[in-house]
Write a protein that holds these residues in place. Sequence first.
Motif: not given
Length: 230
Positions: A36-63
Amino acid sequence: MRRPDDALRLVIFDVDGTLIDSQNFIVAAMDRAFAQVGRPAPAREQTLGIVGLSLPEAMMVLIPDASPDTVDGLVHHYKESFVELRRQTGGEAHAPFYPGARDAIERLDADGWLLSIATGKARRGLDHMLDSHDLRRFFVGTQTADDAPSKPHPGMVLNCLAATGVDPRRAVMVGDTEYDIAMARAAGARAVGVAWGYHARERLAMAGAEVIVDDFAALDGTLHAMLETA
């Protein structure tokens, strides 16, 4: 705040990656949000690696270099995508329990443990999960990303302790990520890692997990043994 009672015992469970395996829904919602924001999706392992964080913190870790507007957009689209996936598929209602999870909850409740939840899920998602699986009656309290700062901040665990009056040395956090373990340790509580979730054993050990269990059958004995050294 209630005075701590040495007779009380508390287990605080994480949800995603600990009780239920919701990784397919999490990854799908993240992929949609990035699209939706025109960015390539993170790898599955990256997404699962931030599970547990709140969403804003998770997005800042990913980008890490994302602008506040991009972070806000990702959070918004992730929430909307998850709600849509829940509508289409049933979401947490159809996410499988890890083997032995429900039996462990019922055993610990019958054994006199107080049970709470501390999760990075939003309140809406946790309520959906508890009601879908008829679990609400087992938990004396629940903490979500809407109630306290993101893990690993100790706020959720401290809130659980305050609500129950349990001494932190007689409270055990059970979780699958380093954020769960670090949150518990920061609150002065004990911490057990689970080997079946989204972070490797090494990350759990480095964060300070006292024990890492390989299945729910080992949890009861582990908890009792830990309190003997409290």
